[in-house]
Design an enzyme around this catalytic site. Structure first.
Site, mmCIF file in Angstrom:
data_model
loop_
_atom_site.group_PDB
_atom_site.id
_atom_site.type_symbol
_atom_site.label_atom_id
_atom_site.label_comp_id
_atom_site.label_asym_id
_atom_site.label_seq_id
_atom_site.Cartn_x
_atom_site.Cartn_y
_atom_site.Cartn_z
ATOM 1 C CG ASP A 185 -0.416 -0.349 2.605
ATOM 2 O OD1 ASP A 185 1.020 -0.298 2.699
ATOM 3 O OD2 ASP A 185 -1.090 -0.432 3.384
ATOM 4 C CG ASN A 229 -8.341 0.163 11.839
ATOM 5 O OD1 ASN A 229 -7.792 -0.510 11.312
ATOM 6 N ND2 ASN A 229 -8.820 1.189 11.009
ATOM 7 C CG HIS A 279 -5.939 -1.144 8.667
ATOM 8 N ND1 HIS A 279 -5.529 0.150 8.939
ATOM 9 C CD2 HIS A 279 -4.850 -1.621 8.867
ATOM 10 C CE1 HIS A 279 -4.343 0.816 8.925
ATOM 11 N NE2 HIS A 279 -3.495 -0.498 9.292
ATOM 12 C CD GLU A 292 -8.255 2.494 7.322
ATOM 13 O OE1 GLU A 292 -8.062 1.454 8.232
ATOM 14 O OE2 GLU A 292 -7.549 3.473 7.361
#
Ligand code: F6R
Length: 232
Positions: free
Chosen positions: A62, A129, A131, A136
């Site tokens: 990413d 979180n 991800h 996400e």
């Protein structure tokens, strides 16, 4: 999904040695690499253990939408934490051109490069979180490589990595291509990841915690240190 646990100090050498074994001389491999804090000591152990990327096509997982050269960018982190530690460059290096226009075309180009052979291995980290990459919460299992709006905690990560300004968007390999990898290693360290790792391993499988989809993969493994595996 298997879970392998190592002591805090044993974790990085174990992952490094595993990667050395996964990338034997003369064997063409296609591997996507996460960046960030978690894999850094493992990549260092890989290089220190004689690891080389001469036969490996490296795919960046990413990238933040930050100007070229920004120290918080994932390509810069990958260079610092892995590529510059290896004796020679990788067979090929696939990164994102975040200045391309339109960016959707750049995402499709990257997806085509992924699909032209697939991934032998995806090395992932775990977001606080849930991800993986920049997929996400809310990301379905079939999402493509795409531009994403970043969760506030992911934006804070970029600052932690040295970004000169907080990025609000990024490009990530989508869940579809990650889950299509022949093998997946989810690297998780530190007690601050214990609660989310527990959710990944025991909570519902679904887009609220994208990493939970790895439980449906036939060859995914969590490689964690002990502090990350003690639920709090
Ligand atoms: C970065 C990436 C992210 C990180 C995750 C954990 O390339 O893919 O998903 O792996 O945010 O980051 P650290 O390891 O810094 O806690």
């Amino acid at each position: 999904m298997k879970l392998e646990t190592f002591g805090r100090n044993e974790w990085a050498p174990a992952v490094g040695a595993r990667l050395v074994a996964f990338l034997p001389d003369g064997r063409h491999r296609r591997v996507c690499f996460a960046t960030g804090s978690t894999p850094e000591p493992a990549y260092a152990a890989f290089a220190a253990g004689g690891g080389a990327l001469d036969d490996t096509e490296v795919f960046l997982l990413d990238e933040f939408l930050l100007p070229r050269g920004d120290p918080g960018r994932c390509d810069e982190m990958l260079a610092r934490s892995l590529l510059e530690l290896c004796p020679s460059p990788p067979l090929a290096l696939h990164t994102f051109d975040v200045s391309a226009e339109p960016l959707d075309d750049e995402c499709r180009r990257y997806e085509r490069e992924l699909d032209a052979g697939g991934l032998d291995l995806a090395i992932l980290g775990l977001g606080a979180n849930g991800h993986i990459g920049m997929n996400e919460p809310g990301s379905a299992a079939d999402t493509p490589t795409r531009v994403v709006d970043l969760h506030p905690t992911t934006q804070q990560n970029a600052a932690r990595y040295g970004a000169t300004s907080p990025p609000s968007r990024g490009i990530t390999i989508g869940m579809r291509a990650v889950l299509a990898a022949a093998e997946i290693w989810l690297l998780v360290t530190g007690e601050h990841k214990a609660a989310i790792l527990n959710q990944v391993l025991t909570g519902p499988i679904g887009p609220d915690v994208p990493a939970s989809f790895l439980r449906d993969h036939p060859n995914a493994i969590v490689i964690a240190d002990e502090p990350a595996t003690i639920p709090r």
